[in-house]
Design a protein around this motif. Structure first.
Motif, PDB file in Angstrom:
ATOM      1  N   ILE A 258      -3.255   4.467   0.779  1.00 50.75           N
ATOM      2  CA  ILE A 258      -2.458   4.103  -0.345  1.00 50.75           C
ATOM      3  C   ILE A 258      -1.697   5.198   0.397  1.00 50.75           C
ATOM      4  CG2 ILE A 258      -1.090   4.341  -2.788  1.00 50.75           C
ATOM      5  CD1 ILE A 258      -4.437   4.185  -3.227  1.00 50.75           C
TER       6      ILE A 258
ATOM      7  N   GLU B 103      -9.140  -3.933  -7.071  1.00 48.74           N
ATOM      8  CA  GLU B 103      -9.125  -4.636  -5.158  1.00 48.74           C
ATOM      9  C   GLU B 103      -8.983  -3.751  -4.507  1.00 48.74           C
ATOM     10  OE1 GLU B 103      -5.628  -6.482  -6.973  1.00 48.74           O
ATOM     11  OE2 GLU B 103      -7.443  -5.317  -7.830  1.00 48.74           O
ATOM     12  N   ASP B 104      -7.993  -2.713  -4.704  1.00 47.31           N
ATOM     13  CA  ASP B 104      -7.713  -1.836  -3.343  1.00 47.31           C
ATOM     14  C   ASP B 104      -7.699  -0.876  -3.442  1.00 47.31           C
ATOM     15  OD1 ASP B 104      -7.189  -4.355  -1.944  1.00 47.31           O
ATOM     16  OD2 ASP B 104      -4.478  -3.796  -2.644  1.00 47.31           O
TER      17      ASP B 104
ATOM     18  N   ARG C  83       2.994  -7.118  -7.993  1.00 50.28           N
ATOM     19  CA  ARG C  83       2.598  -8.292  -7.581  1.00 50.28           C
ATOM     20  C   ARG C  83       2.025  -9.109  -8.949  1.00 50.28           C
ATOM     21  NH1 ARG C  83      -3.032  -4.712  -4.175  1.00 50.28           N
ATOM     22  NH2 ARG C  83      -2.042  -2.655  -3.794  1.00 50.28           N
TER      23      ARG C  83
ATOM     24  N   HIS D 271      -9.651   0.992  -2.367  1.00 52.03           N
ATOM     25  CA  HIS D 271     -11.092   1.386  -1.314  1.00 52.03           C
ATOM     26  C   HIS D 271     -10.105   1.942  -0.335  1.00 52.03           C
ATOM     27  CE1 HIS D 271     -11.063  -2.507  -0.940  1.00 52.03           C
ATOM     28  NE2 HIS D 271     -11.493  -2.082   0.129  1.00 52.03           N
ATOM     29  N   MET D 272      -9.015   1.209  -0.252  1.00 54.57           N
ATOM     30  CA  MET D 272      -7.719   1.106   1.037  1.00 54.57           C
ATOM     31  C   MET D 272      -7.158   2.759   0.800  1.00 54.57           C
ATOM     32  SD  MET D 272      -8.979  -1.840   2.655  1.00 54.57           S
ATOM     33  CE  MET D 272      -7.489  -1.714   3.593  1.00 54.57           C
TER      34      MET D 272
ATOM     35  N   ASP E 202       1.185  -0.956   0.071  1.00 54.23           N
ATOM     36  CA  ASP E 202      -0.065  -0.075  -0.308  1.00 54.23           C
ATOM     37  C   ASP E 202       0.913   1.436  -0.137  1.00 54.23           C
ATOM     38  OD1 ASP E 202       0.940  -0.461   2.434  1.00 54.23           O
ATOM     39  OD2 ASP E 202      -1.136   0.002   3.173  1.00 54.23           O
TER      40      ASP E 202
ATOM     41  N   TRP F   4      -3.863   1.706 -10.343  1.00 58.70           N
ATOM     42  CA  TRP F   4      -3.288   1.282  -8.499  1.00 58.70           C
ATOM     43  C   TRP F   4      -5.116   0.342  -9.352  1.00 58.70           C
ATOM     44  CZ3 TRP F   4      -0.014   1.909  -5.259  1.00 58.70           C
ATOM     45  CH2 TRP F   4      -0.035   1.328  -3.888  1.00 58.70           C
TER      46      TRP F   4
END
Length: 277
Positions: free
Chosen positions: A133, A127-128, A59, A130-131, A9, A124
């Protein structure tokens, strides 16, 4: 069983000057071949451009295929202006690329909002998105503060939560760009001959895009190893960058995603921190 965070992240940013050429170059020629001609107005003022580079951890899926290369962007600090006078190379009014010599907070704020943030949103993993960064930067004077109001407002747009964090002072090994990425890009860039600023920008961007994602992933493990060494010497920087044979482990298919740390070492560090409060 303490384990370092995967840092998936985090986006690491930093700036670096790239020169069109070096003062001294080595050439291998055959007998009778003429030496290459290299000209410059002054060897102490070789044209150069500063680039702002943003990189995240790549990733891979379960089969080892890259699903996200982590290459957010490599942005040159340049501006485009019309030529004031005619020359043998172009007529007056031709749009030329000019280097931005002085980088201040205003220029950095504009680049962060207009270049880095849109690139993160575009690349980005969905799936991430909303997390949170985290953009990690060093403590250089032109960098904006984590509480910069204009940046914080722009960072919350389109449902993203992007924040700025600063790395500890005098700790260049805590940024993967200084830890190995910049040197690799510099060596690739020097293999191509550039004569103009336009060619230099194209060469650096090509070197950035061609850099191996597997190499980038290894640098993150080197960062973990450096963090462990810093813990051993109570937060200092008097250590050698450790080598953990990442290439061999990767070929054997047993390269770890994160490095572990001894529990007793973590306990000792926590006690030192509590004593200093």
């Amino acid at each position: 069983d303490p384990t370092f965070k995967g840092l998936f992240d985090y986006v690491f940013i930093d700036e670096k000057w790239f020169n069109i050429t070096r003062k001294a170059e080595r050439y291998y020629i055959v007998p009778g071949e003429e030496l290459p001609k290299r000209t410059c107005k002054n060897k102490n003022y070789i044209p150069q451009i500063m680039f702002l580079t943003a990189i995240a951890r790549p990733r891979f899926d379960s089969d080892g295929n890259c699903t996200f290369d982590g290459k957010i962007g490599c942005f040159p600090f340049v501006k485009y202006e019309p030529a004031k006078r005619s020359s043998v190379n172009r007529p007056a009014g031709t749009i030329e690329m000019k280097n931005i010599d002085s980088i201040k907070k205003k220029e950095m704020q504009e680049f962060m909002i207009e270049k880095v943030l849109p690139a993160i949103r575009a690349k980005w993993p969905a799936e991430d998105a909303h997390m949170p960064i985290y953009i990690q930067q060093d403590n250089a004077t032109p960098h904006i503060t984590p509480t910069d109001r204009i940046f914080c407002e722009a960072a919350k747009e389109y449902g993203f939560d992007i924040r700025i964090v600063c790395q500890p002072a005098n700790s260049p090994d805590f940024n993967i760009l200084d830890l190995g990425f910049f040197n690799a890009i510099q060596s690739i860039q020097y293999k191509s001959a550039s004569r103009t600023t336009e060619e230099l920008v194209a060469t650096v961007e090509r070197a950035f895009n061609d850099y191996s994602v597997h190499q980038t992933n290894r640098i993150f493990l080197t960062l973990h190893a450096c963090l462990r060494e810093v813990m051993k010497i109570s937060g200092g920087n008097g250590y050698d960058v450790p080598h953990i044979r990442k290439g061999l482990l990767e070929r054997q298919g047993c390269l770890p995603l994160q490095l572990k740390c001894d529990a007793s070492l973590v306990q000792d560090v926590m006690e030192q921190i509590n004593e200093q409060r």
